[in-house]
Design a protein around this motif. Structure first.
Motif, mmCIF file in Angstrom:
data_model
loop_
_atom_site.group_PDB
_atom_site.id
_atom_site.type_symbol
_atom_site.label_atom_id
_atom_site.label_comp_id
_atom_site.label_asym_id
_atom_site.label_seq_id
_atom_site.Cartn_x
_atom_site.Cartn_y
_atom_site.Cartn_z
ATOM 1 N N GLN A 199 0.855 -0.953 0.129
ATOM 2 C CA GLN A 199 0.090 0.440 0.172
ATOM 3 C C GLN A 199 1.230 1.473 0.201
ATOM 4 O O GLN A 199 1.598 1.604 1.484
ATOM 5 N N LEU A 200 0.672 2.584 -0.692
ATOM 6 C CA LEU A 200 1.069 3.661 -1.062
ATOM 7 C C LEU A 200 0.102 4.657 -0.438
ATOM 8 O O LEU A 200 -0.524 4.805 -1.417
ATOM 9 N N TRP A 201 0.081 5.195 0.585
ATOM 10 C CA TRP A 201 -0.711 6.595 1.210
ATOM 11 C C TRP A 201 -0.273 8.007 0.905
ATOM 12 O O TRP A 201 0.905 7.901 1.457
ATOM 13 N N ILE A 202 -0.739 7.713 -0.034
ATOM 14 C CA ILE A 202 0.058 9.394 -0.583
ATOM 15 C C ILE A 202 -0.904 11.096 -0.196
ATOM 16 O O ILE A 202 -1.964 10.351 0.179
ATOM 17 N N LEU A 203 0.119 11.797 0.623
ATOM 18 C CA LEU A 203 -0.134 12.501 2.132
ATOM 19 C C LEU A 203 -0.058 13.441 0.815
ATOM 20 O O LEU A 203 0.982 14.207 0.450
#
Length: 514
Positions: free
Chosen positions: A86-90
């Motif tokens: 998972q890549l959580w993009i802020l």
């Protein structure tokens, strides 16, 4: 290692960082029950095409989880690979909701990161996450869709009437708790998790790492906000140094030097002074409008050449130049889509956590912009409201977290928002194994989206380095794409046609007379 919700609540650092005592057993039990509730994914708003979305109830105050809640919105674009990382993009800002980022970049990210699930959470106070808005944001004002100085007092009164003292809970620590809690509920067993912080998103990621130091498998920081080193109150001072560096590149290009001479920066400053005295007034440009539009165009790799060409056209001021410049302003002054961006959240966080202490006076903020050649006039537009806005206390605003997880930091050398010099402070602090800082020559803000290469498909070098890091965060990232960076362009036929009119084929030259 995957933490349970109750383990998160037992972390003493959470409570200490937020300035409160330890949670009760009842709070821990409730957090545990909430952590076990499945997140229900379903259809998304139209702008999130190809994604699935969810809205999750989060405590307004994570230290009182049985109290009032607010909705937290998140969109995800799945890769189709079982148990994918998972890549959580802020998103940046503060105030970005992730919606515009998804709309413009999700497909490109998915192409560079096959086999990675992409998550776009909307920061509390933005978009569909209890978005903080004011009626003035809908006005078609000279600032596009931005609140004007005259609109801010009414906006503050409106926000105070709606939230009162609860406005203080729209802060970075609570948002970091939202993020860690949501990741814990969404990730699968043994599923790797990475964060990608962009600009202000890096500041949120630092706070997340303070509260959840071991949850993520790696963190990417793009355009680094260094706590205690970078202050939004100084934004109007930061563009000129980067723009001066870009002008020096112009002097090394034959075509650009032929237009602006051996010292383009001095030439642009002289033109700006002439505009202040009324030169080429028929174009519609004033000095404040010039410095703001130059800074706006400077933000992207492709369009920053306009920040050189506009002064050149103003100096020449031929009839075709006036036509081109008026056409440009007709586009520049159009109201723009905010895509869930919250100017209220931006002000709330900036004035409390990203502001100098002692605070600069309104007069100082105005003087900083007035002395600049390139400036977004951020301080001018918020000078008066900066002293009226209610502040909350943050003990972590200038504190660096201890980071033991793999860390990739990236910054452009010509970044006008998060300067390369301030980002290097983070580079010197985090030098442990698997903690890497990568400089991108001649690149401005947001290297992931402004570092084009000559490789097939023209991927951004920042994305390629990110993909390498996610593939193996315990090895040095592959930075070979730096050698394949596109040359810095000093003309753009497409940009000329879009911003000056269909008849123009060069940002510099006028079309031949019929």
């Amino acid at each position: 290692m995957v933490w349970s919700a109750s383990a998160v609540w037992r972390t003493a650092g959470v409570c200490l960082a937020m300035g409160l005592g330890a949670p009760s057993l009842a709070q821990e039990d409730l957090a545990e029950r909430r952590g076990n509730e499945p997140v229900v994914w379903g259809p998304c708003p139209e702008s999130y095409e190809g994604a699935e979305c969810a809205t999750v109830a989060m405590p307004l105050d994570h230290q009182h989880p049985r109290g009032e809640t607010l909705p937290l919105f998140v969109a995800r674009k799945l890769s189709g690979v079982p148990n994918a990382p998972q890549l959580w993009i802020l998103d940046g800002g503060p105030g970005g909701s992730g919606e515009g980022l998804y709309l413009g970049q999700a497909e490109r990210l998915a192409a560079v990161l096959p086999g990675v699930d992409l998550y776009f959470p909307a920061h509390r106070g933005t978009g569909n996450s209890a978005g903080l808005t004011c009626a003035g944001e809908e006005l078609e004002s000279p600032n596009g869709s931005e609140l004007s100085p005259e609109e801010w007092p009414d906006c503050l009164a409106e926000v105070r009437a709606r939230w009162g003292h609860k406005l203080a809970h729209f802060n970075v620590s609570q948002a970091a708790m939202d993020l860690g809690t949501l990741i814990e509920r969404v990730r699968g067993r043994n599923q790797r998790v990475f964060l990608y912080g962009l600009s202000y998103g890096t500041y949120q990621a630092w706070r997340y790492l303070e509260l959840f130091p071991r949850q993520a498998d790696g963190v990417i920081q793009d355009s680094v906000v260094s706590p205690g080193e970078l202050f939004v109150s100084r934004t109007d001072l930061e563009f000129d140094p980067a723009a001066r560096g870009y002008a020096a590149l112009c002097a090394q290009d034959a075509g650009c030097r032929a237009r602006l001479g051996a010292d383009p920066w001095a030439r642009i400053q002289a033109i700006s002074d002439r505009v202040a005295q009324g030169h080429c007034a028929e174009s519609g440009f004033t000095r404040p409008l010039l410095r703001k539009s130059l800074a706006g165009m400077f933000m992207t790799w492709r369009l920053r050449v306009l920040s050189l060409a506009i002064p050149y056209r103003l100096e020449r001021c031929a009839p075709a130049d006036v036509q081109a410049l008026r056409y440009f302003l007709s586009l520049y002054l159009e109201p723009f889509e905010l895509y869930g961006f919250s100017q209220v959240l931006e002000a709330n966080i900036d004035f409390s956590e990203l502001w100098e202490s002692p605070a600069p006076s309104p007069a100082t903020l105005r003087q900083r912009a007035g002395s600049a050649t390139f400036s977004l006039d951020w301080g001018v537009d918020r000078a008066d409201i900066s002293v009226q806005w209610p502040k909350y206390s943050s003990h972590s605003a200038t504190r660096w977290p201890r980071v033991k997880v793999p860390l990739l930091m990236m910054n452009g050398t010509l970044d006008p928002m998060t300067s390369h010099a301030s980002a290097l402070v983070a580079a010197r602090r985090y030098r442990a194994p698997n903690q890497t800082f990568v400089s991108f020559p001649h690149v401005g803000h947001s290297v992931g989206f402004n570092s084009p290469t000559t490789l097939p498909g023209a991927p951004n070098c920042g994305h390629l380095v990110t993909a390498s890091f996610i593939q193996n965060p315990h090895a040095p990232p592959d930075t070979s794409c730096l050698a394949a960076m596109s040359p810095v362009p000093f003309d753009d036929r497409g940009a000329a046609r879009i911003y000056f009119g269909a008849a123009f084929t060069s940002v510099w030259d006028n079309p031949a007379a019929p």
